[in-house]
Design a protein around this motif. Structure first.
Motif, PDB file in Angstrom:
ATOM      1  N   ARG A   1      -5.454   5.863  -2.846  1.00 56.94           N
ATOM      2  CA  ARG A   1      -5.314   4.688  -1.985  1.00 56.94           C
ATOM      3  C   ARG A   1      -5.215   3.394  -2.789  1.00 56.94           C
ATOM      4  O   ARG A   1      -4.450   2.488  -2.435  1.00 56.94           O
ATOM      5  N   ASN A   2      -5.940   3.314  -3.897  1.00 57.29           N
ATOM      6  CA  ASN A   2      -6.043   2.052  -4.637  1.00 57.29           C
ATOM      7  C   ASN A   2      -5.170   1.964  -5.873  1.00 57.29           C
ATOM      8  O   ASN A   2      -4.962   0.875  -6.410  1.00 57.29           O
TER       9      ASN A   2
ATOM     10  N   SER B   1      -9.753   7.782  -2.908  1.00 55.89           N
ATOM     11  CA  SER B   1      -9.875   6.387  -3.315  1.00 55.89           C
ATOM     12  C   SER B   1      -8.875   6.049  -4.407  1.00 55.89           C
ATOM     13  O   SER B   1      -8.243   4.989  -4.382  1.00 55.89           O
TER      14      SER B   1
ATOM     15  N   PRO C   1       0.828  -1.215   0.000  1.00 53.36           N
ATOM     16  CA  PRO C   1       0.000   0.000   0.000  1.00 53.36           C
ATOM     17  C   PRO C   1       0.860   1.262   0.000  1.00 53.36           C
ATOM     18  O   PRO C   1       1.854   1.352   0.725  1.00 53.36           O
TER      19      PRO C   1
END
Length: 324
Positions: free
Chosen positions: A320-321, A317, A34
């Motif tokens: 983060r992804n 989002s 991540p």
């Protein structure tokens, strides 16, 4: 097999390298680590500005002085920059970061706001050069939304310049932005870039139709926005690693067409009084019946808190992804 690794310190980075090397040698697909940035930097125009006083080019909310009352008791003079956050703040909060101009409960700043009102694509290199501290690298997240003022500058030339001439220049400026974003991303930081919101849906565009007696002015602003955004989008390096793209134009179109899905009650008018335009606009300087949460637009060209929050959620989002 090559990897663009998120920044990691010490033995953790070494361990990650060996792990990925082993997976690659066995023919595996690798493991996604991540992305966890140490610093966040915001570039752009007034849609991404937090002033040195903490006020934003949207609807500013007052500091809560007593949260036990219903409704809560607020100061009548002191605004709170953490309330009604703009999109860059939502992204920063996702990673536990805070901008220097709005620390909130944070004790140290992990973000810089280099965006400035009125700025255009040609001003972006100077903003990037103004980053303080270490050069941007893989531990950094760069946020970019710029181009609104380019589109307005081109629109102001109509009808002296033809529609096609203006559309072609909008494409050229979109290409320029795309190339600048590519260079920024290749220099090290992860980048999340937002397209320009659809300016043809703004109260400004609606007023232009009325003031000029030409009902096609709003459609021209939409066309210029689309030409700019589309060219910028196709210019970006699209390998899924360097850049995360958010379509702010599509998001604003959806909010305009389906307001109830976003708890919006008014998508055509400005919430702020003309006598108190952003960044001076607060919840106490709104038009009769206007609310900060219910209006899509804070001012003729500026997004209200609900739209800002939506863009921030989508951008967070993506950050983060996206496999940075």
């Amino acid at each position: 097999m090559s990897f663009r690794l998120p920044f990691r310190k010490g033995l953790a980075a070494v361990a990650t390298l060996f792990m990925l090397a082993g997976v690659a040698s066995c023919g595996g697909g690798g493991q996604v680590v991540p992305f966890d940035p140490d610093r966040i930097v915001a570039f752009g125009d007034e849609l991404s500005v937090i002033g040195t006083d903490g006020n934003k080019y949207s609807i500013n909310a007052f500091r809560i002085t007593d949260a036990t009352t219903t409704p809560v008791t607020e100061s009548t003079t002191e605004t709170d920059c953490t309330r009604n956050p703009i999109w860059i703040q939502t992204v920063a909060t996702t990673f536990g970061l805070a901008f220097d101009r709005c620390l909130g409960t944070a004790t140290t700043a992990s973000g810089q706001v280099l965006a400035q009102p009125g700025q255009k694509v040609a001003d972006l290199p100077a903003q990037i050069a103004a980053v303080q501290g270490a050069a941007l690298g893989e531990s950094d997240l760069a946020l970019v939304m710029i181009g609104m003022n380019d589109i307005l500058e081109l629109y102001a030339r109509y009808p002296t310049s033809s529609r096609e001439t203006l559309l072609e220049e909008a494409r050229d400026r979109g290409t320029s932005l795309g190339n600048q974003i590519n260079s920024l991303a290749q220099s090290g930081p992860a980048v999340v870039v937002l397209t320009v919101p659809d300016l043809g849906l703004t109260p400004y565009a609606r007023q232009q139709n009325t003031d000029t007696g030409d009902a096609t002015r709003s459609s021209l602003l939409t066309a210029l926005t689309s030409a700019f955004n589309n060219r910028m989008s196709v210019t970006l390096i699209n390998d899924g690693r360097l850049i995360g793209l958010v379509y702010a134009d599509i998001e604003t179109q959806n909010m305009y067409r389906f307001p109830l899905s976003f708890t919006l009650t008014n998508v055509v008018d400005s919430a702020c009084l003309d006598t108190a335009p952003p960044p001076a606009c607060t919840t106490s300087t709104l038009a009769t019946s206007a609310t900060s949460a219910g209006y899509l637009w804070a001012a003729p060209l500026l997004l209200g808190p609900t739209a800002q929050a939506r863009l921030g959620t989508v951008a967070a989002s993506r950050a983060r992804n996206n496999p940075f």
